[in-house]
Motif scaffolding. Structure first.
Motif, short mmCIF file in Angstrom:
data_model
loop_
_atom_site.label_atom_id
_atom_site.label_comp_id
_atom_site.label_asym_id
_atom_site.label_seq_id
_atom_site.Cartn_x
_atom_site.Cartn_y
_atom_site.Cartn_z
N TYR A 173 0.81 -1.22 0.00
CA TYR A 173 0.00 0.00 0.00
C TYR A 173 0.85 1.27 0.00
CZ TYR A 173 -4.71 -1.94 0.43
OH TYR A 173 -5.92 -2.56 0.19
N THR A 174 2.12 1.17 0.34
CA THR A 174 2.98 2.35 0.30
C THR A 174 3.35 2.73 -1.13
OG1 THR A 174 5.04 1.08 0.50
CG2 THR A 174 3.98 1.78 2.55
N MET A 175 3.12 1.81 -2.07
CA MET A 175 3.46 2.07 -3.46
C MET A 175 2.43 2.97 -4.12
SD MET A 175 5.03 -1.39 -5.10
CE MET A 175 4.94 -0.51 -6.68
N ARG A 176 2.92 3.90 -4.87
CA ARG A 176 2.04 4.83 -5.58
C ARG A 176 1.19 4.09 -6.61
NH1 ARG A 176 4.11 10.15 -9.01
NH2 ARG A 176 2.04 10.93 -9.60
N GLY A 177 -0.11 4.37 -6.61
CA GLY A 177 -1.01 3.78 -7.60
C GLY A 177 -1.75 2.55 -7.14
N VAL A 178 -1.29 1.92 -6.05
CA VAL A 178 -1.96 0.70 -5.57
C VAL A 178 -3.33 1.07 -5.01
CG1 VAL A 178 -1.91 -1.13 -3.84
CG2 VAL A 178 0.15 -0.58 -5.12
N LYS A 179 -4.37 0.47 -5.55
CA LYS A 179 -5.75 0.77 -5.14
C LYS A 179 -6.26 -0.21 -4.09
CE LYS A 179 -5.97 4.01 -8.27
NZ LYS A 179 -5.93 5.44 -7.88
N GLU A 180 -5.89 -1.47 -4.24
CA GLU A 180 -6.43 -2.50 -3.35
C GLU A 180 -5.46 -3.68 -3.31
OE1 GLU A 180 -10.53 -5.17 -2.81
OE2 GLU A 180 -10.26 -3.83 -4.54
N VAL A 181 -5.39 -4.33 -2.15
CA VAL A 181 -4.60 -5.54 -2.00
C VAL A 181 -5.49 -6.62 -1.39
CG1 VAL A 181 -2.59 -6.63 -0.93
CG2 VAL A 181 -2.47 -4.23 -1.65
N GLY A 182 -5.73 -7.67 -2.15
CA GLY A 182 -6.52 -8.80 -1.66
C GLY A 182 -5.61 -9.92 -1.22
N VAL A 183 -6.04 -10.67 -0.21
CA VAL A 183 -5.22 -11.74 0.35
C VAL A 183 -5.99 -13.06 0.37
CG1 VAL A 183 -3.95 -12.56 2.37
CG2 VAL A 183 -3.92 -10.12 1.78
N ASP A 184 -5.37 -14.11 -0.12
CA ASP A 184 -5.91 -15.47 -0.01
C ASP A 184 -4.86 -16.30 0.72
OD1 ASP A 184 -6.74 -18.10 -0.30
OD2 ASP A 184 -7.51 -17.80 -2.32
N LEU A 185 -5.06 -16.48 2.02
CA LEU A 185 -4.07 -17.19 2.82
C LEU A 185 -3.92 -18.65 2.41
CD1 LEU A 185 -4.58 -15.82 6.45
CD2 LEU A 185 -2.55 -15.59 4.99
N LYS A 186 -5.02 -19.25 1.98
CA LYS A 186 -4.98 -20.67 1.62
C LYS A 186 -4.01 -20.93 0.49
CE LYS A 186 -7.94 -24.61 0.49
NZ LYS A 186 -9.34 -25.05 0.22
N SER A 187 -4.04 -20.08 -0.54
CA SER A 187 -3.13 -20.24 -1.68
C SER A 187 -1.89 -19.36 -1.55
CB SER A 187 -3.85 -19.89 -2.98
OG SER A 187 -4.25 -18.53 -2.98
N ARG A 188 -1.84 -18.59 -0.43
CA ARG A 188 -0.71 -17.69 -0.17
C ARG A 188 -0.50 -16.72 -1.33
NH1 ARG A 188 3.70 -21.14 3.42
NH2 ARG A 188 2.14 -22.22 4.69
N THR A 189 -1.62 -16.17 -1.79
CA THR A 189 -1.59 -15.29 -2.96
C THR A 189 -2.10 -13.90 -2.62
OG1 THR A 189 -1.94 -17.17 -4.45
CG2 THR A 189 -2.43 -14.98 -5.32
#
Length: 232
Positions: A59-75
């Protein structure tokens, strides 16, 4: 001042009598880049705490709107305007700064997979750590090779670049005190309008698989012999 007040008064009178409406001047909206998704597999992301650490860095990166997390697939799924190879490298390093261990990055155009060394990390002061090999997709002419070499020499710390046209391979050496990221090499090759398919070095092997085949090259340089090398 009196003249200005008189003009404003006239405008108000026109609105009252004739019902004239006054609108603010329209300004052309700046074109919005399409939002794209980049998926990053982080093999070290095993809990919510790990996910928070990595997401915070992204989120500190310029332009990043959203970060989704899937712990099961570690993605991690990162939404941002269409990223360049340089930005992809920044995303990768952001995951590392969040104490993650990225192994794969997927975009609509290509999949980047890192195979890390099975032995202990190479000493950064050694020659092996400062030498990297780039395999190019269809490096068929001297002109294309020279464009790539020129771009690579713009990278800080690069001391020598040589080319084996027969093997479609470039060899890059850098100063021992400069840790050259494979992503900077990916970006340099992309700026030369070419496609790397693998980068070997102290980091391991970064493999790149494209979603589509490269466009055929038909310019006259394709007739040049491929057996000569380029070195500066």
């Amino acid at each position: 001042m009196h003249q200005k007040c008189y003009q404003v008064g006239q405008l108000i009178a026109m609105i009252a009598v004739y019902g004239v409406s006054v609108q603010a001047p329209a300004f052309a909206a700046r074109p919005q880049l399409p939002i794209r998704q980049v998926q990053i597999v982080d093999e070290a992301m095993c809990c919510a705490g790990c996910a928070r650490n990595v997401s915070s860095q992204l989120y500190t990166m310029r332009g990043v709107k959203e970060v989704g997390v899937d712990l099961k697939s570690r993605t991690l799924t990162v939404s941002l305007p269409a990223p360049s190879p340089a930005v992809l490298g920044q995303l990768w390093h952001a995951v590392e700064q969040g104490k993650g261990t990225p192994t794969k990055l997927v975009t609509a155009e290509a999949t980047y997979t890192l195979v890390r060394p099975k032995v202990e990390p190479i000493d950064q002061s050694s020659h092996a750590a400062t030498a990297q090999t780039i395999v190019i997709d269809n490096l068929h002419c001297q002109g294309c090779a020279k464009k790539i070499v020129t771009q690579i020499y713009t990278l800080k710390g690069v001391t020598k670049v040589s080319v084996d046209m027969e093997k479609e391979t470039l060899f890059v050496e850098s100063h021992p005190k400069v840790q050259l990221s494979p992503w900077s090499l990916v970006d340099a090759v992309a700026k030369a309008k070419e496609r790397p398919i693998a980068i070997f070095g102290g980091h391991g092997e970064l493999k790149i698989k494209y979603a589509t085949k490269a466009a055929p090259k038909t310019h006259q340089q394709a007739l040049q012999p491929r057996t000569q090398g380029i070195q500066r």
